[in-house]
Design a protein around this motif. Structure first.
Motif, PDB file in Angstrom:
ATOM      1  N   ASN A 208       8.321   2.662   0.998  1.00 43.62           N
ATOM      2  CA  ASN A 208       7.331   1.927   1.771  1.00 43.62           C
ATOM      3  C   ASN A 208       5.977   2.378   1.279  1.00 43.62           C
ATOM      4  O   ASN A 208       5.740   3.574   1.108  1.00 43.62           O
TER       5      ASN A 208
ATOM      6  N   ASP B 130       1.418   1.349   0.620  1.00 40.96           N
ATOM      7  CA  ASP B 130       0.235   0.511   0.733  1.00 40.96           C
ATOM      8  C   ASP B 130      -0.016  -0.072  -0.651  1.00 40.96           C
ATOM      9  O   ASP B 130      -0.461   0.618  -1.555  1.00 40.96           O
TER      10      ASP B 130
ATOM     11  N   GLN C  49      -2.269  -9.999   2.361  1.00 39.77           N
ATOM     12  CA  GLN C  49      -2.458  -9.056   3.449  1.00 39.77           C
ATOM     13  C   GLN C  49      -2.894  -9.806   4.699  1.00 39.77           C
ATOM     14  O   GLN C  49      -3.748 -10.688   4.649  1.00 39.77           O
TER      15      GLN C  49
ATOM     16  N   GLN D  12      -0.882  -5.509   7.502  1.00 40.73           N
ATOM     17  CA  GLN D  12       0.464  -5.647   6.943  1.00 40.73           C
ATOM     18  C   GLN D  12       0.439  -6.514   5.685  1.00 40.73           C
ATOM     19  O   GLN D  12      -0.334  -7.464   5.578  1.00 40.73           O
TER      20      GLN D  12
ATOM     21  N   PRO E  30       7.943  -9.353   4.748  1.00 43.70           N
ATOM     22  CA  PRO E  30       7.200  -8.099   4.937  1.00 43.70           C
ATOM     23  C   PRO E  30       7.474  -7.120   3.800  1.00 43.70           C
ATOM     24  O   PRO E  30       8.612  -7.003   3.331  1.00 43.70           O
TER      25      PRO E  30
ATOM     26  N   ASP F 264       7.750  -4.058   3.788  1.00 44.10           N
ATOM     27  CA  ASP F 264       8.694  -2.986   4.128  1.00 44.10           C
ATOM     28  C   ASP F 264      10.053  -3.544   4.566  1.00 44.10           C
ATOM     29  O   ASP F 264      10.867  -2.822   5.147  1.00 44.10           O
TER      30      ASP F 264
END
Length: 418
Positions: free
Chosen positions: A276, A278, A336, A340, A384, A386
């Motif tokens: 996971n 950024d 984005q 998220q 998503p 993640d």
């Protein structure tokens, strides 16, 4: 020797489907016929080459590569059997034999292995002898004297066929047949499917379903009933099906490799770890390489203005044919929303380079390939970043399903994990 293999492959394509099923592997068929292409052309070349220690080392590398692929397949099938509470011994009992083969370190040891009665080769030679065409008193002597050459040829021809078929994919020969198949039900594929017009990819429609329960993976259009085979590993297809079920994808299209009335056998292995991150904190270019083989590398490029992430695998044993090289690439685009990130585009491609282009590419990630071929393409998605499947991140699963160097993938994802 490639020219001889090319002729053998041409003989294979000359056979009808019925002949191919009846005769089996083309190399074996020609060997049992004592065809001059094998006896007078291939075997003398092999005898000469096998005197060279460097050729022996190269042969053993191909031999062990095939064995490792077989072991990975058996491992996966054993794990599946155990997960389904079935007896896995059919697969696990083959491990000792494979491990003995993988322990072979010289060509002399390989020849000893082929002569070892305990490894079952006497029985295999007897079967070959009985199937020699125009069986006579010399059949047993023929097999006995050429058995090692036949086994070496079998390994090398399989490797050649695999290498050449990688390049043949770029011809997308099934596209013309697809157009004809859909024309029979009054569908203009080029006019109705934008992805087919642009990339020769068949877009998944409401009338289609994914057949992912057989050895080969295919699409079936209920209006037609045929199997459209796709070049997507099972584990990757499992992920794509899950995304469809969760309604996270608006459009999905696939490269069709062949069209069949039924499906035939093969698969691949899986392992990995969760990650996971950024996305916008990633460096623009990352490169990981195998400490034991510097030319085995994983390049990761982040284009922040375009919010695009590209993974490309370069291998020391890359497929090479007629001064061309093929690599693999997975590309995704994201957006984005608040804090998220979501993936809205994802695809896998084979990239073809000339040898000069590839030499530049090994040091410069901006070098463009000569031609590309997409195997699948997702658009209008909202996945998503993640998002996981079976406890693993979907990007990892796609890379792990396609790319060869699993260790580098794991290393990269362990570095960016939080």
């Amino acid at each position: 020797m490639d020219e001889i293999f090319k002729e053998i492959r041409a003989r294979d394509f000359e056979r009808s489907n019925e002949q191919a099923v009846d005769q089996g592997n083309v190399l074996k068929s020609l060997y049992l016929k004592r065809d001059s292409l094998i006896v007078r052309d291939l075997f003398p070349v092999l005898r000469s080459k096998l005197l060279d220690p460097r050729f022996q080392v190269e042969f053993l590398r191909h031999y062990k590569s095939a064995l490792n692929s077989e072991r990975e397949y058996l491992t996966e099938m054993a794990l599946r059997s155990e997960a389904s509470r079935f007896d896995s011994r059919f697969y696990t009992l083959q491990f000792p034999r494979l491990d003995r083969q993988l322990s072979i370190s010289t060509f002399d040891e390989y020849q000893e292995f082929l002569r070892d009665p305990g490894e079952g080769h006497l029985g295999l030679k007897e079967i070959l002898t009985q199937n020699v065409e125009s069986y006579d008193a010399n059949s047993a002597l023929y097999v006995d004297e050429t058995y090692v050459l036949y086994e070496v040829a079998r390994v090398l021809y399989d490797q050649y066929s695999s290498r050449v078929s990688m390049f043949e994919r770029f011809d997308q020969l099934a596209s013309a047949e697809l157009v004809d198949v859909y024309r029979r039900i009054d569908v203009d594929l080029k006019g109705s499917d934008e992805q087919f017009l642009k990339y020769h990819l068949l877009t998944l429609q409401a009338s289609m379903r994914i057949a992912n329960d057989k050895n080969y993976i295919s699409l079936i259009d209920e209006r037609i009933g045929k199997h459209f085979l796709v070049d997507v590993p099972r584990r990757a297809m499992n992920v794509l099906e899950h995304l469809l079920a969760k309604k996270l994808v608006g459009s999905m299209a696939f490269n069709i490799t062949s069209i069949m009335d039924f499906t035939p056998a093969f698969e691949s292995l899986e392992y990995g770890s969760l990650f996971n991150f950024d996305a916008l904190r990633l460096p623009e270019v990352s490169r990981l390489y195998d400490g034991g083989m510097y030319d085995d590398s994983l390049w990761v490029r982040m284009d922040k203005p375009k919010q695009s992430l590209t993974f490309e695998e370069l291998c020391s044993d890359f497929p090479e044919h007629e001064n061309m090289v093929v690599t693999q690439l997975v590309h995704l685009q994201f957006f984005q929303e608040n804090d998220q990130y979501f993936i809205h585009h994802l695809d896998h491609e084979y990239i073809r380079y000339t040898l000069d282009e590839y030499a530049m590419r090994t040091g410069d990630p901006s070098t463009k390939g000569h031609k590309k071929l997409k195997t699948f393409k997702i658009d209008k998605a909202r996945i998503p970043f993640d998002f996981t499947f079976d406890g693993q991140h979907i990007v990892f699963l796609i890379l792990d399903a396609y790319f060869k160097n699993k260790a580098l993938i794991q290393e990269y994802f362990s570095k960016v994990a939080t």
